[in-house]
Design an enzyme around this catalytic site. Sequence first.
Site, PDB file in Angstrom:
ATOM      1  N   ASP A  12       0.746  -1.204   0.002  1.00  0.00           N
ATOM      2  CA  ASP A  12       0.138  -0.186  -0.070  1.00  0.00           C
ATOM      3  C   ASP A  12       0.851   1.223   0.030  1.00  0.00           C
ATOM      4  OD1 ASP A  12      -2.788   1.234   0.493  1.00  0.00           O
ATOM      5  OD2 ASP A  12      -1.712   2.113   1.852  1.00  0.00           O
ATOM      6  N   TYR A  50       2.614   9.919   0.294  1.00  0.00           N
ATOM      7  CA  TYR A  50       3.492   8.928   1.284  1.00  0.00           C
ATOM      8  C   TYR A  50       5.064   9.245   0.653  1.00  0.00           C
ATOM      9  CZ  TYR A  50      -0.487   6.416   2.602  1.00  0.00           C
ATOM     10  OH  TYR A  50      -1.752   6.227   3.221  1.00  0.00           O
ATOM     11  N   LYS A  69      -2.822   6.012  -4.292  1.00  0.00           N
ATOM     12  CA  LYS A  69      -3.906   6.794  -3.767  1.00  0.00           C
ATOM     13  C   LYS A  69      -3.724   8.396  -4.662  1.00  0.00           C
ATOM     14  CE  LYS A  69      -4.181   4.700   0.591  1.00  0.00           C
ATOM     15  NZ  LYS A  69      -2.816   4.090   0.696  1.00  0.00           N
ATOM     16  N   HIS A 107      -8.012   9.716  -1.875  1.00  0.00           N
ATOM     17  CA  HIS A 107      -7.452   9.495  -0.553  1.00  0.00           C
ATOM     18  C   HIS A 107      -8.247  10.252   0.222  1.00  0.00           C
ATOM     19  CE1 HIS A 107      -3.229   9.225   1.143  1.00  0.00           C
ATOM     20  NE2 HIS A 107      -4.169   8.823   2.053  1.00  0.00           N
TER      21      HIS A 107
END
Length: 466
Positions: free
Chosen positions: A195, A200, A230, A263
Site C-alpha cells: 500500500d 507518502y 492513492k 485519498h
Amino acid sequence: MTVGFGNSARSKKTVESHIIVDLGSTSNSEVRSMGLGLPGKSRSTKENVGPETDNPARLEDSSSDSGDSDVLDMMGPALPLVVMAPNEFVVPLAMVNPNEQSLIPFVEQNHQELVGYEANIEGLGEQPEPFASDLSSVYKEKKEKNMRMVNETTLSSGHVMPLLGMGTAAFPEPPPELVESSVIAAIELGYRHFDTASAYQSEPPLGRAISEALRRGLVTSRSELFVTTKLWPGHAHPDLVLPALRESLGTLELDYVDLYLIHFHVRFNVKEISLTSATKKDLLPLDVKGTWQAMEECQRLGLAKSIGVSNFSCKKLSQLLDYATIPPAVNQVEMHPLWQQRKLRDYCAEKGIHVSAFSPLGGKGAFWGSNAVFDSEQIKQIAQAKGKSVAQICLRWAFENGVSFLPKSFNKERLKENMKIFDWELSNEELQKMSTLPQSRIFTLEFLVSEDGPFKSVSDLWDGEM
C-alpha cells in the site's frame, strides 16, 4: 476421494516413500473416517486406491474418534503432512499401518509443526532424500497459491486482494533505501500486497523494489503482486485524475495498479505533492461525482484493476453510490480494536464494499497515531494468555472480522511476526472481550477542518461517525 501411491511424474523411489491423498469433494465426515484428525465422530467407509497404485488393496478407514486436532484446517495443519492443494496432501508412509493399510492419526510432541504452510521438508521424519528433494520442488510451486487462497478476498470488481498488506506511510519520510530494502525483504517473506500513495513519497522506492524482486526471481510476474496507490488531493479534479495516475504508474514503473483510491473527501488547492505544502486555506470542496467519473475511466482503460475510496463515512459512500456506474470496491479507513468501525463495516457489507484497515495497530509512532492500542490492558492480557504479541492479537482480530489490514513496518522481524497470525484463532470469549473495548477515533483528520473550508468541524467531516 482417491488414495494412491504417487503418480507417474514422480520417481519410483519417491512413490515408495509417500502416498498422495486427493480429497476431491470429500466431506468432513469422510475425512474424519480416514482418521486424519478432524473433530467429530468418524464412520467406517472404504475407498479404492488410486489408479496408479501397484497394490489393489483398499485402505481401511479408522473407526476411532479422531479428537480435536483439526489437521486439515487450512489455517495451519499440525501433523507431519504437507498440503499440496486445497484438496490434496502428501502423507509419509510412516502414518500408514502396514498391516491394515489404514491412515491413522499420528501426533508426536516433537514433530516439526507446519505453520501457515511454511513446511520444513527435512523435518518430516526418516524419509529418503529423493522424497525430500522431489516433494520440495512440487511444494514450492503450490505453497504460495495455497496461502493466497486462505488469506485473500475477491473484490466486487472480480479481482483478488491479499488480506495482509504492507503499509508504507511514515512521517517524517524514511530514507528511500530503507523502504526499498524493506519491501524486498517483505516479498522474500511472502508479502504480496503493498500500500502506497502519492502523499507518502513511497511510490519510487516501492517501484524499484518490485523491479528488483522481479529481476531476482523473488516473484515470477507482476501479476503476483497487489499494489494500491492513492490520488493526491491536489489532483482530485476530473481533469487531473488520469494524468495523476499515469504519473504514479511512471514512478512505480508499472503498467497498472491493482487498486486506485481517492485519498480524502476534499481537494487541495496545491499541485505540489507534499502534505506539508497544504494549509487549511488550501482546502476546497471535492467534486465527488466528476472525480469519481474520472476514476471509473481509469478502470475502464485498465490502468487500475479496481477503484475505491479512503476515509469515507457511510453518508459519503451513500452519496457516491447514487451516481457511480462502477461502485467503489474498497473503502480504506482507520480500524483497530479501539476503533472497530462497526456501523461502517455493516454498511459496506450490505453494499458489497470491502473494508481495508490502515493503522490496524493504532498508528503507533506516527503523527496521527497513538500508543493506546499497545497500552490496552485487555489486549495485553489476551496476548499474554495466548503467548502472542499485542500486534498479532490486533491483526488476528482484524482478520477474523473479514477486513484486509496494512500494518507498516520496515523491520524484518516485525514483518515476519505480522505474518504469523493465520494458524491460530481468538476464542469467542476473547472476541467478546475485545468487543467491549472503549471506542475512539484516533486519526480525526482535524487538518481537513477549517471555518473557511468544506468541513467546519471534525463531526461534520465524519458525518457524526465519531
